[in-house]
Write an enzyme that holds these catalytic residues in place. Structure first.
Site, short mmCIF file in Angstrom:
data_model
loop_
_atom_site.label_atom_id
_atom_site.label_comp_id
_atom_site.label_asym_id
_atom_site.label_seq_id
_atom_site.Cartn_x
_atom_site.Cartn_y
_atom_site.Cartn_z
CB ALA A 76 -54.80 -4.56 -58.51
CB THR A 77 -57.69 -1.74 -54.68
OG1 THR A 77 -56.32 -1.59 -54.31
CG2 THR A 77 -58.55 -1.73 -53.42
CG ASN A 156 -47.76 -7.03 -52.27
OD1 ASN A 156 -48.33 -8.11 -52.22
ND2 ASN A 156 -47.84 -6.13 -51.31
CD GLN A 184 -46.25 -5.91 -57.23
OE1 GLN A 184 -45.28 -5.72 -57.99
NE2 GLN A 184 -46.69 -4.97 -56.41
CB ALA A 205 -52.27 0.62 -65.92
CG HIS A 206 -50.10 1.66 -60.32
ND1 HIS A 206 -49.22 1.66 -59.26
CD2 HIS A 206 -51.21 1.04 -59.87
CE1 HIS A 206 -49.80 1.08 -58.21
NE2 HIS A 206 -51.00 0.69 -58.56
CB THR A 245 -67.88 7.81 -67.92
OG1 THR A 245 -69.26 8.18 -67.85
CG2 THR A 245 -67.29 8.29 -69.23
CB CYS A 331 -39.37 2.04 -37.34
SG CYS A 331 -38.70 1.18 -35.92
C1 LIG Z 1 -50.53 -7.76 -55.30
C2 LIG Z 1 -51.26 -6.45 -55.37
N1 LIG Z 1 -52.59 -6.42 -55.39
C3 LIG Z 1 -53.27 -5.27 -55.44
C4 LIG Z 1 -52.63 -4.05 -55.47
C5 LIG Z 1 -53.44 -2.78 -55.52
O1 LIG Z 1 -53.40 -2.27 -56.81
P1 LIG Z 1 -53.99 -0.82 -57.15
O2 LIG Z 1 -52.99 0.13 -56.62
O3 LIG Z 1 -54.07 -0.81 -58.64
O4 LIG Z 1 -55.31 -0.70 -56.51
C6 LIG Z 1 -51.23 -4.04 -55.45
C7 LIG Z 1 -50.48 -2.76 -55.44
O5 LIG Z 1 -50.27 -2.14 -54.42
C8 LIG Z 1 -50.53 -5.25 -55.39
O6 LIG Z 1 -49.21 -5.28 -55.33
S1 FES Z 2 -40.05 3.92 -34.35
FE1 FES Z 2 -39.09 2.05 -34.02
S2 FES Z 2 -37.25 2.67 -32.98
FE2 FES Z 2 -38.21 4.55 -33.42
#
Ligand SMILES: Cc1ncc(COP(=O)(O)O)c(C=O)c1O
Ligand code: FES
Lengths: 407, 129
Positions: A76-77, A156, A184, A205-206, A245, A331
């Site tokens: 998707a990227t 996502n 998603q 696909a993933h 390919t 964090c």
């Molecule tokens: C909304 C959305 N777009 C794009 C991506 C990127 O997909 P890919 O990991 O197949 O590049 C993700 C996944 O992380 C996603 O959730």
């Molecule tokens: S990294 Fe946020 S409190 Fe430790």
């Protein structure tokens, strides 16, 4: 109750490849290993046939009228990049303005940022507190210079579903192309590019129980015929739109996974919805001060994003380390910034730090949900006992009135 | 993120969680950080007549490293004089807990919390003098 640990409940990040999908792809590594572009011999022709079949499965999964509308990519990227940059470069003469939404995936946002550097103008629409775009704002942002509207189907992080049919209509009315990142969404909500008026659509696909590293871009050929400028040049594969390919085993798997999830969409949705409601009800029965992030019902069936007030997300993840979920807390991010998606919804930073994203998927069971409820309740209660914020709230102190020494 | 054994130990068995009476003139209370930043630490010391810290407590809203840093800080200040406690540096905490660079600010917060508790105690002393 016996559950096998650890539990995987991070199905927004990625999914396990369905064993049925693995079975289908395996022969394409060592038996049918030809190059799909080698039309002169049987090895190549067999590979090509397999790709053709997968392409039909993919087209059908999204309601495309022709398998010629499917361009295979690496995910998707790449599809997002090809759609946005490809459309902007192709229609530059028509206009220099694009519209998207500030809660989109980084692949969409950063493609727009790259175009801004080239001189394009971009409107990043805000969202309402439920995470949905305001259609009146979208319409108001459209100008005669607008060439593309990019809005995702399912978010996502919070799982909310955007009003795609209405967006499609607005775009059609103004003659603007509508690109939708549906990474998603496929198999999670009913999605048909013809019914929704989607002109370009990215998927991968993933996220649907297929392998990583393979995706597709739907590019409409009729009403209107969409043209994109290629971003990857080379041997002219995929009608010149994406050279390289073809990864035959991955494509076979992608086609199979897409067919499985879309033909069982209604049934699978029902099951995931029941699990999600069980999780939400179970957490609510035992814990106070927990908040759902994003629209309550306009959401993908397996998605639940919850803020557990007064408990920082990473410390919560640490306590439930046998359950794989993720957090919008700063964090956990390398930037030490809380989730920009939650921020866009107007969720207070302090609540964004306490958010956990549950992604329930095909392989989760009721027992796993019950185990998750018990663990989360236990750890949240323990961490609240050691939270100075919880103590203050119990003492009746309004945290907003405290003079904090933070940076 | 892979946590060190010591961070995990403090997270799972935090030392000295709780509260001391904050109006007690022998108790110093330090609260540092802010909820918007994702980390708030409260550290309290109880100082004996001989000027030695005889007890300490903490409560922390923050990541596991922040919880571990404050838990360790309470352990370290106990039995120390005020001057000795003031000499504790965040770098000592980083070393003891094996914190990665991105978690250094959690240890800084713990040092700040010790200082804030000491300052609160000193202010109370001055007022009562
Ligand atoms: C909304 C959305 N777009 C794009 C991506 C990127 O997909 P890919 O990991 O197949 O590049 C993700 C996944 O992380 C996603 O959730
Ligand atoms: S990294 Fe946020 S409190 Fe430790």
């Amino acid at each position: 109750m016996t559950v096998k640990l650890p539990i995987y409940m991070d199905n927004h990040a990625t999914t396990r490849v369905d064993p049925r999908v693995v079975d289908k792809m395996v022969p394409y590594f060592s038996e049918i290993y030809g190059n799909a572009a080698s039309k002169t011999h049987a090895f190549g022709r067999q590979a090509e046939e397999a790709v053709d079949h997968a392409r039909k499965q993919l087209a059908k999964a999204i309601g495309a009228s022709s398998d010629k509308e499917i361009v295979i990519t690496s995910g998707a990227t790449e599809s997002d990049n090809l759609a946005i940059k490809g459309a902007a470069h192709m229609y530059r003469e028509k206009g220099d303005h694009l519209i998207t939404v500030c809660t989109e995936h980084k692949a969409v946002l950063d493609s727009h940022h790259a175009l801004e550097k080239e001189g394009f103008r971009v409107t990043f629409l805000p969202v309402k507190t439920d995470g949905l775009v305001d259609l009146a704002q979208l319409e108001a942002a459209m100008t005669d210079q607008t060439i593309l509207v990019s809005i995702m189907a399912v978010n996502n992080e919070i799982g909310v579903v955007q009003p795609l049919a209405e967006i499609g209509k607005l775009c059609k009315k103004r003659g603007i192309l509508f690109f939708c990142d549906a990474a998603q969404a496929i198999g999670k909500i009913p999605l048909n590019v013809e019914e929704l008026g989607i002109d370009i659509l990215a998927f991968t696909a993933h996220k649907l129980y297929g392998p990583k590293g393979i995706g597709a871009l739907y590019v409409r050929r009729k009403n209107p015929r969409v043209r994109l400028e290629a971003q990857m040049h080379g041997g002219g594969h995929e009608r010149g739109l994406r050279s390289g390919t073809l990864a035959v085993p991955l494509i076979v798997a992608f086609g199979e996974a897409a067919e499985l999830i879309t033909t069982n969409q209604a049934e699978e949705t029902g099951r995931l919805l029941a699990l999600r409601e069980r999780l939400w009800a179970g957490l609510n029965a035992k814990l106070q001060h927990i908040y759902l992030n994003g629209h309550a019902t306009e959401r993908a069936p397996g998605s639940l994003n919850v803020s557990f007030a007064y408990v920082e997300g990473e410390s919560l993840l640490m306590g439930i380390s046998d359950i794989a979920v993720s957090s919008g807390s700063a964090c956990t991010s390398s930037s030490l910034e809380p989730s920009y998606v939650l921020k866009a919804l107007g969720v207070d930073d302090e609540l964004a730090h306490t958010s956990i994203r549950f992604g329930i998927g095909r392989f989760n069971t009721e027992e796993e949900i019950d185990y998750t409820i018990a663990r989360v309740v236990d750890v949240v209660s323990r961490l609240r006992e050691m939270s100075p914020l919880w103590e203050m709230v119990q003492e009746g102190i309004d945290l907003r009135t405290v003079n904090w020494t933070g940076h | 993120m892979a946590y060190s054994e010591k961070v995990l130990d403090h997270y799972n068995n935090p030392r000295n969680v709780g509260a001391l009476p904050k109006d007690d003139p022998t108790v110093g209370t330090g609260v540092v950080g802010a909820p918007e930043c994702g980390d708030v630490m409260k550290l309290q010391i109880k100082v004996g007549a001989n000027g030695v810290i005889e007890d300490a407590r903490f409560k922390t809203f923050g990541c596991g490293s922040a919880i571990a840093s404050s838990s360790l800080a309470t352990e370290w200040v106990k039995g120390k004089t005020l001057a000795e406690a003031a000499a504790i540096r965040n770098t000592d905490i980083v070393q003891e807990l094996n914190l990665p660079p991105i978690k250094i600010h959690c240890s800084v917060l713990a040092e700040d919390a010790i200082r804030a508790a000491l300052a609160d105690f000193a202010a109370k002393q001055e007022k009562n003098a």
